[in-house]
Scaffold this active site. Structure first.
Site, short mmCIF file in Angstrom:
data_model
loop_
_atom_site.label_atom_id
_atom_site.label_comp_id
_atom_site.label_asym_id
_atom_site.label_seq_id
_atom_site.Cartn_x
_atom_site.Cartn_y
_atom_site.Cartn_z
N GLU A 115 -10.60 -5.58 9.22
CA GLU A 115 -9.88 -4.16 8.61
C GLU A 115 -11.06 -3.25 8.26
O GLU A 115 -12.00 -3.49 7.58
CB GLU A 115 -8.81 -4.45 7.51
CG GLU A 115 -8.10 -2.99 7.03
CD GLU A 115 -7.23 -3.14 6.01
OE1 GLU A 115 -6.64 -4.45 5.77
OE2 GLU A 115 -7.12 -2.31 5.01
N THR A 164 0.81 -1.24 -0.20
CA THR A 164 0.07 0.11 -0.08
C THR A 164 0.99 1.28 -0.01
O THR A 164 0.84 2.11 -0.91
CB THR A 164 -1.03 0.21 1.07
OG1 THR A 164 -1.76 -1.09 1.14
CG2 THR A 164 -1.69 1.45 1.02
N ASN A 224 -4.16 -11.49 3.01
CA ASN A 224 -4.83 -10.26 2.98
C ASN A 224 -5.60 -10.03 1.72
O ASN A 224 -4.94 -9.85 0.65
CB ASN A 224 -3.74 -9.07 3.53
CG ASN A 224 -4.78 -7.84 3.41
OD1 ASN A 224 -5.42 -7.48 4.52
ND2 ASN A 224 -4.55 -7.16 2.41
N GLU A 225 -6.93 -10.03 1.90
CA GLU A 225 -8.03 -9.64 0.79
C GLU A 225 -7.51 -10.27 -0.56
O GLU A 225 -7.79 -9.84 -1.72
CB GLU A 225 -7.70 -8.17 0.47
CG GLU A 225 -8.26 -7.28 1.69
CD GLU A 225 -8.20 -5.71 1.67
OE1 GLU A 225 -7.42 -5.34 0.48
OE2 GLU A 225 -8.87 -5.25 2.42
N ARG A 253 -15.07 3.56 2.45
CA ARG A 253 -15.85 2.55 1.91
C ARG A 253 -16.41 1.87 2.76
O ARG A 253 -15.93 1.91 4.00
CB ARG A 253 -14.87 1.71 0.99
CG ARG A 253 -13.79 0.84 1.81
CD ARG A 253 -12.95 0.14 0.80
NE ARG A 253 -11.83 0.96 0.45
CZ ARG A 253 -10.66 0.99 1.06
NH1 ARG A 253 -10.58 0.54 2.02
NH2 ARG A 253 -9.65 1.96 0.58
#
Length: 669
Positions: free
Chosen positions: A262, A97, A185-186, A384
């Site tokens: 998260e 990120t 993750n994701e 979001r």
């Protein structure tokens, strides 16, 4: 469900007055808090994420006492955010990120449990709160795990061994007990891998480590757990990301703990605080989630990287010591200072008649904490998902305490009001205690407020000295990397965006370059986003226009190896592939290039340099206005190259590919 004892309109408002409400009729409603028929779900705590990625990068090189003050605001009980949970990235050498975090195993035969800063951060958190829960989760993996494929599940035994090594290393080298471990993750999960991970944990005596899956959406993990009893048996927590306070029926049917593992990820102004206040309550009220974890813990990365200032507080200036305790810290305190993991939610509906929500929790020993939020729609939008419309109005709430709470006589009151008109918000202030009369009390609620009403008298709003004022990054900056026992594996202020740049000891060097900075990732990792094909680390002030960057460089890869220094670098993080700037490259084949981009496609100048591999050379890049020039070993190599875009940006260094290379005597003016 809460018993609503009728909704009535009162002709006047008694008690504490409202700004701008006057004698307008107040909506009034009653709510019952009772433990006689049992309790709701067990509360698992509020936490935050360091990583995913490199979000704590700049925190480590703050000087004392400022670094300890920041850590106190985050972790010290009854002080600031008083977090119950710290979740960290298991570094995977890849962009996750806002930068890359180093792996404990860059290569198959390599193990090092002192890289990066997450070990240090977990120890600092435990030092302040020995009860804090620790979670590890990978975003990416070193390339050797996939044997050349961008996939961690082809050799699940290798991946499980790699993750379990991290948990064992945390204990062996840092005396840290990891409480929970995640999958990927994701990204996709593999049922086969999750089962093998559980088997590998148990084989190494780590039965107490719980598994969270799948750190993405509620589905398909919930459905698969319902049809695969073995998977159901090994997953302890279903963790979803950015659930919008909602869950799904399949997740509830599993009977497992449900977490928002998260959430938040919102700019940390008062709207971010409103978002955080709303979801901390409503993730349970609407979605049965018993833990909410914010991305991210502290915004300690260059603000112009993606999601700048999306942390609970801001600490992005180690060179000045400046940091800012943002409003989300005090919103966190409304819950964390008056609850603990292991407490239980009361069985209440939790929706306020005039909009907003409340939760009530108990330790089962007579203590009660009620957290109320009345965040309006426009003042509580998270980044979001999109937030459906709703309205909140001033209202009077009357609470009836029943069961074991009937004998409560007074409640301590903590209050925050987010003021979007004057910007003069009041955060986490202790008010006069409320008297409870025969199990009953009333409270007048305005819009955009948070209240905590509690039997606990331990709440505290700390007062640290004011940190130093903000200052830009120094306009003259040098690093010779001459440090024999560095406290961290990476040099201060360099923010790796692809690859990993570490302190290196050059044992064979005759003396000038014993201590250097070395790029050490030599195989493309199993990536989380689109890492660049080159490696790059950025540093400095994004607003810089004119600059001179000088660095000694050492190409280790023969024939097609290469390195660069750069200025006006305009991008990083998840967008690193599209980075533009002014890049001065030299290659092992004796050529040089000047390009307007990291990818090397926009060629501004090229020619012969005489540079060779395995020898030290000094590069200088000078950018003034619309013109750039380059020196090699102090002599002009190219000049008067016209540069128009970008107009400003960071300085940087890096390599042509995933290859070893060294840098020394870095200097920016």
């Amino acid at each position: 469900a809460a018993l609503l004892w009728g909704t009535i309109l009162l002709g006047c408002s008694c008690g504490r007055g409202y700004p701008g409400v006057g004698a307008a009729p107040l909506l009034a409603a009653t709510y019952v808090l009772d433990d006689a028929d049992g309790l709701g779900r067990e509360f698992d705590g509020i936490g935050a994420v360091s990583g995913g990625g490199a979000t704590s990068r700049l925190l480590v090189n703050y000087q004392e006492p400022y670094r300890s003050q920041i850590l106190d605001y985050l972790f010290k009980p009854n002080f600031g955010a008083s977090l119950h949970i710290l979740k960290v990235e298991i570094g995977g050498d890849a962009q996750s990120t806002d930068g890359t975090e180093p792996s404990h195993m860059h290569y198959e035969n390599d193990e090092n449990y002192f890289r990066g800063y997450e070990w240090w951060l977990m120890k600092e958190a435990k030092k302040r709160n020995p009860k804090i829960k620790l979670i590890g989760l990978p975003w990416a993996f070193p390339g050797w795990i996939g044997k050349g494929e961008n996939w961690p599940y082809d050799y699940p035994d290798i991946t499980a061994y790699y993750i379990v090594s991290w948990i064992l290393g945390a204990k062996q080298y840092h005396d840290l007990d990891i409480d929970y471990i995640g999958i990927w993750n994701e990204r996709a999960f593999s049922s086969k891998y999750i089962k093998l991970l559980r088997y590998t944990l148990d084989k190494h005596g780590l039965e107490q480590v719980r598994i969270i899956a799948s750190d993405r959406l509620w589905e398909p993990i919930s459905f698969v757990m319902l049809i695969d009893s073995e998977l159901h048996g090994v997953v302890d927590v279903i963790g979803a990301h950015y659930p919008g306070t909602k869950t799904v029926q399949n997740a509830i049917l599993t009977g497992k703990k449900l977490w928002s593992s998260e959430d938040y990820s919102t700019f940390n102004n008062d709207v971010g605080a409103g978002c955080w206040a709303r979801i901390l309550n409503q993730n349970y009220v609407n979605g049965n989630m018993t833990s909410t974890i914010a991305w991210n813990l502290v915004a300690s990365y260059y603000e112009q990287l993606p999601f700048g200032r999306c942390g609970l507080m801001t600490a992005q200036e180690p060179w000045s010591g400046h940091y800012k305790v943002e409003s989300p810290i005090w919103i966190t305190a409304h819950t964390t200072q008056f609850t603990q993991p292991g407490w239980s939610y009361l069985q209440v509906d939790g929706h306020l008649e005039g909009g907003g929500s409340f939760v009530a929790l108990t330790d089962g020993l007579g203590n009660l904490s009620i957290i109320i939020e009345t965040m309006s729609h426009n003042h509580s939008k998270c980044i979001r998902p999109p937030l459906p419309n709703f309205s909140v109005i001033p209202q009077r709430a009357t609470f009836y305490l029943r069961g074991s709470f009937y004998m409560v006589e007074t409640l301590q009151v903590w209050h925050s009001r987010l003021d979007f008109e004057s910007g003069n918000s009041s955060l986490f202030q202790q008010l006069q205690p409320i008297k409870v009369w025969r199990g009953r009390f009333s409270l007048d609620l305005n819009v955009d407020e948070v209240y905590t009403l509690t039997t606990l008298k331990t709440g505290r709003k700390c007062g640290c000295p004011v940190p130093p004022p903000p200052q830009p990054f120094p306009s003259s900056y040098k690093d010779d990397f001459n440090i024999r026992n560095p406290p961290f594996s990476e040099a201060p202020n360099f923010a790796d965006q692809t690859g990993v740049f570490e302190y290196f000891v050059n044992a064979s060097d005759p003396g000038d370059h014993v201590f250097t900075l070395r790029q050490v990732v030599v195989q493309r990792p199993i990536t989380w986003v689109s890492d660049a094909d080159q490696t790059i680390s950025v540093i400095g002030n994004f607003k810089w226009v004119n600059m001179t960057v000088t660095c000694d460089i050492y190409i280790e890869k023969p024939r097609d190896g290469g390195v660069f220094i750069a200025g006006r670098v305009d991008n990083g993080g998840i967008y690193v592939r599209r980075t533009k700037g002014i890049f001065f490259w030299v290659f092992a084949d004796g050529t040089y290039r000047v390009t307007g981009d990291l990818a090397g496609e926009e060629i501004l100048m090229k020619g012969l340099s005489g540079v060779r591999d395995n020898a030290w050379h000094t590069l200088t890049l000078n950018i003034q206005g619309s013109s750039a020039s380059g020196l090699l070993n102090g002599y002009p190599l190219w000049e008067n190259v016209t540069v128009s875009k970008p107009t400003n940006g960071w300085a940087a260094l890096g390599t042509r590919s995933f290859e070893f290379a060294q840098f020394d005597n870095f200097h920016i003016e």
